[in-house]
Scaffold this motif. Structure first.
Motif, PDB file in Angstrom:
ATOM      1  N   ASN A 103     -42.702 104.441  39.142  1.00 13.76           N
ATOM      2  CA  ASN A 103     -42.952 105.019  37.820  1.00 13.76           C
ATOM      3  C   ASN A 103     -41.717 104.840  36.951  1.00 13.76           C
ATOM      4  O   ASN A 103     -40.747 104.208  37.380  1.00 13.76           O
ATOM      5  CB  ASN A 103     -43.320 106.508  37.954  1.00 13.76           C
ATOM      6  CG  ASN A 103     -42.234 107.292  38.672  1.00 13.76           C
ATOM      7  OD1 ASN A 103     -41.039 107.143  38.419  1.00 13.76           O
ATOM      8  ND2 ASN A 103     -42.644 108.138  39.603  1.00 13.76           N
ATOM      9  N   PHE A 104     -41.747 105.395  35.753  1.00 13.83           N
ATOM     10  CA  PHE A 104     -40.595 105.304  34.856  1.00 13.83           C
ATOM     11  C   PHE A 104     -39.876 106.644  34.720  1.00 13.83           C
ATOM     12  O   PHE A 104     -39.210 106.903  33.725  1.00 13.83           O
ATOM     13  CB  PHE A 104     -41.011 104.776  33.483  1.00 13.83           C
ATOM     14  CG  PHE A 104     -41.272 103.300  33.481  1.00 13.83           C
ATOM     15  CD1 PHE A 104     -40.227 102.396  33.602  1.00 13.83           C
ATOM     16  CD2 PHE A 104     -42.558 102.813  33.394  1.00 13.83           C
ATOM     17  CE1 PHE A 104     -40.460 101.033  33.626  1.00 13.83           C
ATOM     18  CE2 PHE A 104     -42.809 101.452  33.412  1.00 13.83           C
ATOM     19  CZ  PHE A 104     -41.748 100.555  33.528  1.00 13.83           C
ATOM     20  N   THR A 105     -40.009 107.495  35.724  1.00 14.68           N
ATOM     21  CA  THR A 105     -39.281 108.773  35.700  1.00 14.68           C
ATOM     22  C   THR A 105     -38.512 108.960  37.006  1.00 14.68           C
ATOM     23  O   THR A 105     -37.389 108.492  37.124  1.00 14.68           O
ATOM     24  CB  THR A 105     -40.234 109.956  35.429  1.00 14.68           C
ATOM     25  OG1 THR A 105     -41.338 109.898  36.358  1.00 14.68           O
ATOM     26  CG2 THR A 105     -40.771 109.939  34.011  1.00 14.68           C
ATOM     27  N   SER A 106     -39.125 109.604  37.983  1.00 16.18           N
ATOM     28  CA  SER A 106     -38.415 109.983  39.207  1.00 16.18           C
ATOM     29  C   SER A 106     -37.846 108.793  39.976  1.00 16.18           C
ATOM     30  O   SER A 106     -36.817 108.926  40.643  1.00 16.18           O
ATOM     31  CB  SER A 106     -39.335 110.802  40.122  1.00 16.18           C
ATOM     32  OG  SER A 106     -40.487 110.053  40.471  1.00 16.18           O
ATOM     33  N   SER A 107     -38.464 107.636  39.892  1.00 17.29           N
ATOM     34  CA  SER A 107     -37.958 106.458  40.600  1.00 17.29           C
ATOM     35  C   SER A 107     -36.577 106.040  40.110  1.00 17.29           C
ATOM     36  O   SER A 107     -35.835 105.366  40.819  1.00 17.29           O
ATOM     37  CB  SER A 107     -38.915 105.276  40.427  1.00 17.29           C
ATOM     38  OG  SER A 107     -40.160 105.529  41.026  1.00 17.29           O
ATOM     39  N   TRP A 108     -36.228 106.432  38.905  1.00 18.87           N
ATOM     40  CA  TRP A 108     -34.973 106.011  38.280  1.00 18.87           C
ATOM     41  C   TRP A 108     -33.950 107.150  38.227  1.00 18.87           C
ATOM     42  O   TRP A 108     -32.835 106.967  37.746  1.00 18.87           O
ATOM     43  CB  TRP A 108     -35.255 105.528  36.859  1.00 18.87           C
ATOM     44  CG  TRP A 108     -36.265 104.433  36.824  1.00 18.87           C
ATOM     45  CD1 TRP A 108     -37.633 104.575  36.818  1.00 18.87           C
ATOM     46  CD2 TRP A 108     -36.019 103.036  36.827  1.00 18.87           C
ATOM     47  NE1 TRP A 108     -38.234 103.339  36.813  1.00 18.87           N
ATOM     48  CE2 TRP A 108     -37.267 102.370  36.814  1.00 18.87           C
ATOM     49  CE3 TRP A 108     -34.856 102.268  36.825  1.00 18.87           C
ATOM     50  CZ2 TRP A 108     -37.388 100.989  36.814  1.00 18.87           C
ATOM     51  CZ3 TRP A 108     -34.970 100.883  36.818  1.00 18.87           C
ATOM     52  CH2 TRP A 108     -36.225 100.260  36.817  1.00 18.87           C
ATOM     53  N   SER A 109     -34.300 108.331  38.721  1.00 17.17           N
ATOM     54  CA  SER A 109     -33.509 109.536  38.493  1.00 17.17           C
ATOM     55  C   SER A 109     -32.172 109.592  39.220  1.00 17.17           C
ATOM     56  O   SER A 109     -31.308 110.375  38.836  1.00 17.17           O
ATOM     57  CB  SER A 109     -34.329 110.785  38.835  1.00 17.17           C
ATOM     58  OG  SER A 109     -34.645 110.795  40.217  1.00 17.17           O
ATOM     59  N   ASP A 110     -31.967 108.786  40.263  1.00 12.47           N
ATOM     60  CA  ASP A 110     -30.657 108.799  40.923  1.00 12.47           C
ATOM     61  C   ASP A 110     -29.791 107.607  40.519  1.00 12.47           C
ATOM     62  O   ASP A 110     -28.684 107.438  41.009  1.00 12.47           O
ATOM     63  CB  ASP A 110     -30.798 108.870  42.443  1.00 12.47           C
ATOM     64  CG  ASP A 110     -31.523 107.682  43.050  1.00 12.47           C
ATOM     65  OD1 ASP A 110     -31.761 106.680  42.338  1.00 12.47           O
ATOM     66  OD2 ASP A 110     -31.856 107.762  44.251  1.00 12.47           O
ATOM     67  N   GLY A 111     -30.302 106.775  39.617  1.00 13.66           N
ATOM     68  CA  GLY A 111     -29.537 105.643  39.106  1.00 13.66           C
ATOM     69  C   GLY A 111     -29.573 104.409  39.988  1.00 13.66           C
ATOM     70  O   GLY A 111     -29.180 103.325  39.561  1.00 13.66           O
ATOM     71  N   LEU A 112     -30.044 104.531  41.235  1.00 12.90           N
ATOM     72  CA  LEU A 112     -30.036 103.388  42.146  1.00 12.90           C
ATOM     73  C   LEU A 112     -31.002 102.291  41.717  1.00 12.90           C
ATOM     74  O   LEU A 112     -30.721 101.105  41.923  1.00 12.90           O
ATOM     75  CB  LEU A 112     -30.342 103.840  43.576  1.00 12.90           C
ATOM     76  CG  LEU A 112     -29.253 104.692  44.239  1.00 12.90           C
ATOM     77  CD1 LEU A 112     -29.692 105.116  45.632  1.00 12.90           C
ATOM     78  CD2 LEU A 112     -27.930 103.947  44.294  1.00 12.90           C
ATOM     79  N   ALA A 113     -32.122 102.649  41.111  1.00 14.53           N
ATOM     80  CA  ALA A 113     -33.069 101.624  40.651  1.00 14.53           C
ATOM     81  C   ALA A 113     -32.448 100.790  39.530  1.00 14.53           C
ATOM     82  O   ALA A 113     -32.593  99.559  39.516  1.00 14.53           O
ATOM     83  CB  ALA A 113     -34.380 102.265  40.189  1.00 14.53           C
ATOM     84  N   PHE A 114     -31.742 101.450  38.605  1.00 13.29           N
ATOM     85  CA  PHE A 114     -31.045 100.710  37.551  1.00 13.29           C
ATOM     86  C   PHE A 114     -30.012  99.765  38.176  1.00 13.29           C
ATOM     87  O   PHE A 114     -29.904  98.604  37.797  1.00 13.29           O
ATOM     88  CB  PHE A 114     -30.335 101.663  36.582  1.00 13.29           C
ATOM     89  CG  PHE A 114     -31.242 102.442  35.682  1.00 13.29           C
ATOM     90  CD1 PHE A 114     -31.919 101.823  34.643  1.00 13.29           C
ATOM     91  CD2 PHE A 114     -31.400 103.813  35.851  1.00 13.29           C
ATOM     92  CE1 PHE A 114     -32.741 102.542  33.792  1.00 13.29           C
ATOM     93  CE2 PHE A 114     -32.222 104.547  35.008  1.00 13.29           C
ATOM     94  CZ  PHE A 114     -32.893 103.914  33.974  1.00 13.29           C
TER      95      PHE A 114
END
Length: 190
Positions: A103-114
């Protein structure tokens, strides 16, 4: 050699494709999605050469990418463009064990996906294995600064902004999508 053997040898499974072939397929698919969104047609042929929803679904199934089901926690409905960008991100980060983008919320919340997305294109820029989900603010800063420095991706959001949104429980999918879309625009040809 029989006709069946020739067809089998010449076909290439999506999971076995190199990045360039997969990217070309993705671009064709995305162009079809955008066109289908602008000018819906009754075309339901899954083998259509123009891409579109059927091809989009086929690419997702082949890669093992699943869509959020109705009735799940997420109330966010994604446009075809958002789904296409999400699949693009999933394709580029699928080899990172600690990153699962859904998704575009929780999947990115720890910065590791970025970080994984930027690392995919610039693996020498930093050691992803040394990053920790507990250091999310530093992960955001690392990804945003590296993206700006190496690819000219505008860092219109800071690690502080992201950290504050998460602390306040108000991580906005539109903000995440806007940044990821800039990553796509800057790096889609790589």
């Amino acid at each position: 050699m029989t006709k069946g053997q020739i067809e089998t040898e010449s076909s290439l499974k999506l999971k076995e494709m190199d990045e360039k072939n997969m990217h070309n397929l993705f671009l064709k698919n995305m162009a079809g999605l955008i066109e289908e969104t602008k000018n819906p047609s009754p075309c339901s042929n899954p083998n259509s050469k123009r891409g579109g929803m059927a091809t989009h679904a086929g690419v997702a199934l082949e890669l093992g990418i699943i869509r959020p089901q109705a009735g799940t926690k997420s109330k966010i409905c994604m446009s075809p463009q958002m789904e296409a960008i999400l699949i693009w991100c999933q394709c580029r980060t699928r080899e990172y064990e600690n990153v699962k983008i859904t998704n575009f919320t929780s999947s990115w919340s720890d910065g590791l996906a970025f970080c994984a997305l930027i690392h995919h294109f610039f693996p020498q820029a930093f050691d992803l294995a040394k990053l920790s989900p507990e250091n999310r603010k530093q992960n955001f800063e690392l990804a945003f600064h590296t993206g700006e420095r190496l690819a000219g991706i505008p860092d219109f959001i800071s690690g502080d902004d992201m950290d504050d949104m998460i602390k306040d429980g108000r991580l906005d999918s539109k903000v995440v999508f806007a940044y990821v879309q800039e990553v796509y625009r800057a790096l889609k040809e790589m």
